[in-house]
Design a protein around this motif. Sequence first.
Motif, PDB file in Angstrom:
ATOM      1  N   VAL A 174      56.211 -26.000 114.444  1.00 24.96           N
ATOM      2  CA  VAL A 174      56.404 -25.791 113.004  1.00 24.96           C
ATOM      3  C   VAL A 174      57.845 -26.089 112.607  1.00 24.96           C
ATOM      4  CG1 VAL A 174      56.296 -24.088 111.149  1.00 24.96           C
ATOM      5  CG2 VAL A 174      54.544 -24.085 112.938  1.00 24.96           C
ATOM      6  N   HIS A 175      58.805 -25.606 113.397  1.00 23.36           N
ATOM      7  CA  HIS A 175      60.224 -25.809 113.080  1.00 23.36           C
ATOM      8  C   HIS A 175      60.580 -27.297 113.099  1.00 23.36           C
ATOM      9  CE1 HIS A 175      64.614 -25.798 113.702  1.00 23.36           C
ATOM     10  NE2 HIS A 175      64.606 -24.612 113.106  1.00 23.36           N
ATOM     11  N   ARG A 176      60.071 -28.008 114.088  1.00 24.51           N
ATOM     12  CA  ARG A 176      60.369 -29.442 114.197  1.00 24.51           C
ATOM     13  C   ARG A 176      59.837 -30.207 112.989  1.00 24.51           C
ATOM     14  NH1 ARG A 176      56.988 -33.287 116.054  1.00 24.51           N
ATOM     15  NH2 ARG A 176      57.871 -35.295 116.695  1.00 24.51           N
ATOM     16  N   GLN A 177      58.625 -29.886 112.554  1.00 29.85           N
ATOM     17  CA  GLN A 177      58.057 -30.581 111.398  1.00 29.85           C
ATOM     18  C   GLN A 177      58.828 -30.262 110.124  1.00 29.85           C
ATOM     19  OE1 GLN A 177      55.684 -32.977 111.286  1.00 29.85           O
ATOM     20  NE2 GLN A 177      55.934 -32.865 113.507  1.00 29.85           N
ATOM     21  N   ASN A 198      63.309 -38.119 116.538  1.00 29.71           N
ATOM     22  CA  ASN A 198      61.944 -37.605 116.522  1.00 29.71           C
ATOM     23  C   ASN A 198      61.499 -37.300 117.949  1.00 29.71           C
ATOM     24  OD1 ASN A 198      59.417 -36.853 115.767  1.00 29.71           O
ATOM     25  ND2 ASN A 198      58.731 -38.875 115.117  1.00 29.71           N
ATOM     26  N   VAL A 199      62.054 -36.234 118.520  1.00 28.87           N
ATOM     27  CA  VAL A 199      61.760 -35.879 119.907  1.00 28.87           C
ATOM     28  C   VAL A 199      60.372 -35.249 119.993  1.00 28.87           C
ATOM     29  CG1 VAL A 199      64.173 -35.551 120.478  1.00 28.87           C
ATOM     30  CG2 VAL A 199      62.856 -33.618 119.642  1.00 28.87           C
ATOM     31  N   PRO A 200      59.689 -35.380 121.149  1.00 30.15           N
ATOM     32  CA  PRO A 200      58.370 -34.739 121.306  1.00 30.15           C
ATOM     33  C   PRO A 200      58.476 -33.222 121.215  1.00 30.15           C
ATOM     34  CG  PRO A 200      58.793 -36.338 123.058  1.00 30.15           C
ATOM     35  CD  PRO A 200      60.079 -36.155 122.326  1.00 30.15           C
ATOM     36  N   ASN A 201      57.356 -32.592 120.878  1.00 29.46           N
ATOM     37  CA  ASN A 201      57.347 -31.134 120.729  1.00 29.46           C
ATOM     38  C   ASN A 201      57.777 -30.422 122.003  1.00 29.46           C
ATOM     39  OD1 ASN A 201      56.446 -31.062 118.015  1.00 29.46           O
ATOM     40  ND2 ASN A 201      54.348 -31.435 118.681  1.00 29.46           N
ATOM     41  N   TYR A 202      57.325 -30.932 123.150  1.00 36.77           N
ATOM     42  CA  TYR A 202      57.603 -30.212 124.389  1.00 36.77           C
ATOM     43  C   TYR A 202      59.065 -30.302 124.817  1.00 36.77           C
ATOM     44  CZ  TYR A 202      57.252 -34.854 126.580  1.00 36.77           C
ATOM     45  OH  TYR A 202      57.431 -36.180 126.907  1.00 36.77           O
ATOM     46  N   ARG A 203      59.829 -31.225 124.203  1.00 39.50           N
ATOM     47  CA  ARG A 203      61.255 -31.356 124.537  1.00 39.50           C
ATOM     48  C   ARG A 203      62.160 -30.817 123.433  1.00 39.50           C
ATOM     49  NH1 ARG A 203      62.403 -37.432 125.917  1.00 39.50           N
ATOM     50  NH2 ARG A 203      64.502 -36.561 125.873  1.00 39.50           N
ATOM     51  N   LYS A 248      68.515 -25.494 104.150  1.00 32.45           N
ATOM     52  CA  LYS A 248      69.066 -24.732 105.258  1.00 32.45           C
ATOM     53  C   LYS A 248      67.884 -24.136 106.021  1.00 32.45           C
ATOM     54  CE  LYS A 248      73.015 -21.737 106.233  1.00 32.45           C
ATOM     55  NZ  LYS A 248      74.080 -20.907 105.619  1.00 32.45           N
ATOM     56  N   LEU A 249      67.821 -24.437 107.310  1.00 33.29           N
ATOM     57  CA  LEU A 249      66.678 -24.037 108.124  1.00 33.29           C
ATOM     58  C   LEU A 249      67.147 -23.091 109.228  1.00 33.29           C
ATOM     59  CD1 LEU A 249      63.633 -24.453 108.775  1.00 33.29           C
ATOM     60  CD2 LEU A 249      64.300 -26.426 110.165  1.00 33.29           C
ATOM     61  N   TYR A 250      66.576 -21.893 109.240  1.00 29.71           N
ATOM     62  CA  TYR A 250      66.951 -20.863 110.215  1.00 29.71           C
ATOM     63  C   TYR A 250      65.883 -20.762 111.299  1.00 29.71           C
ATOM     64  CZ  TYR A 250      70.209 -19.199 106.589  1.00 29.71           C
ATOM     65  OH  TYR A 250      71.207 -19.096 105.657  1.00 29.71           O
ATOM     66  N   TRP A 251      66.350 -20.508 112.518  1.00 25.73           N
ATOM     67  CA  TRP A 251      65.443 -20.279 113.651  1.00 25.73           C
ATOM     68  C   TRP A 251      65.775 -18.949 114.306  1.00 25.73           C
ATOM     69  CZ3 TRP A 251      61.238 -21.711 116.398  1.00 25.73           C
ATOM     70  CH2 TRP A 251      61.141 -21.332 117.732  1.00 25.73           C
ATOM     71  N   ASP A 252      64.881 -17.991 114.178  1.00 27.48           N
ATOM     72  CA  ASP A 252      65.000 -16.693 114.857  1.00 27.48           C
ATOM     73  C   ASP A 252      66.369 -16.061 114.609  1.00 27.48           C
ATOM     74  OD1 ASP A 252      64.092 -14.595 116.415  1.00 27.48           O
ATOM     75  OD2 ASP A 252      64.797 -15.482 118.285  1.00 27.48           O
ATOM     76  N   ARG A 253      66.766 -15.990 113.325  1.00 28.93           N
ATOM     77  CA  ARG A 253      68.079 -15.442 112.964  1.00 28.93           C
ATOM     78  C   ARG A 253      67.903 -14.140 112.197  1.00 28.93           C
ATOM     79  NH1 ARG A 253      73.131 -17.336 114.469  1.00 28.93           N
ATOM     80  NH2 ARG A 253      73.890 -17.175 112.346  1.00 28.93           N
TER      81      ARG A 253
END
Length: 432
Positions: free
Chosen positions: A277-280, A291-296, A309-314
């Motif tokens: 979800v975050h990558r998209q 455009n790296v693969p999801n698993y990487r 502004k995109l936050y991840w687990d903050r």
Amino acid sequence: MVRGESYKYLGFRQLTGIRHSDIKTELRDKFLSRVNCVLRTFLNAGNKVRAINTFAVPLLTFSFGVVKWSKTDLEDLERRMRKAFKEAGMHHPQSALERVSLPRKDGGLGIVDISALCVAQVRQLREYFAERANQNALYRAVCAADRGYSALHLAQAEYQLNCNLQTVEEKIAAWKQKAVHGAHPHQLDRPHVDKAASNLWLTRGELSSVVEADMIAIQDRIMPTRNCRRYVWHQDVDDICRMCHQPGENIEHIMGGCPVLANAAYTERHNNVARIVHRQLALQCALLEDNVPNYRYLPAPVLENDRFKLYWDRTVLTDLSIHHNRPDIMVYDKSDRKVTIIDVAIPLNQNLEETHGRKICKYRPLAVELKELWGLREVPRIVPVVLSGTGIVPKTLLEALKVLNMEKELAGIQKSVILSTCAIVRQFLGQD
């Protein structure tokens, strides 16, 4: 020709008559040889099924209506085929038999029902001869003379091949009636579940046959957990969990209830979905160049440009003390002064509906506080991304992905969950 020697006519060995027993043995061996040839390939599960249906099954189809196949012959053939699937890891021996020949859109493997195919072909040939007999004297003579000489039994007007055929609906009903296997189809029929989306992983057929067999066994609740071994297979074992040492080691406990796995395996499965979800979102907001693969993909804590502004687990700092202030993902649109709060959950099947509502209630205080604190135009939208550990998709997930403009990611999200769940169960059961 040597006395007693047969000859081949239209693909069948015969002399004064067709040697049904010899032909059936030869066809069975060739059929199973082709099935095993397909199973030895590195094709994914969906392509293996398609290969069997188009490469192996037509070998038998040519004989239906000519060679006398009995109900016992056909059942033996299907049993040998399932044995080949078991040896290749494509089918768990304790899984529901109905699923082998059910269409993939209904939760099955999608293998052609050989018995049904034989009966259908015999019926069509009998109908053809009956229709032609009304118009041609030769056909009438053939029908009158066939008193059991051929597999069609044309002289018997009411002849039926002795096979207990089931329609798709009857197979699903029989599957539901099973005490252990029937839990999954009942879950698919719940009003808040999208059945077509829940079986998307089967219709796409992209997983390996071993993973697919494991997930079907998990859905059928017949993996060798201690609870299953004790209460279903009646073995003399304790049902104490081998990891947390609490009673009740069933498949649900392994998938989402063992405290020992909570901070490692379950978190990793959760993060795999959140990363997709975050990558998209990063791509949509032009925050990601490669455009790296999801698993990487490894999300950065904060990504920012002139607009987003995109936050991840903050942790979100607020004036008031709010207990739940660390959502998985948060998107801040600076120009429109809007915020979207996204949180991921992978609950058990029976907790899908409850989890969605709980996620909204959980982050409602944070959303209200952010509106005042950040001067937003409206209260931030809360979007829970929720699907079960066995890949069951609630209708709310489809709505959430539509809001996030990533409907095409459903297959990837479902695949990620299924792979993770199979790995969790496989590693857990390997502890013995």
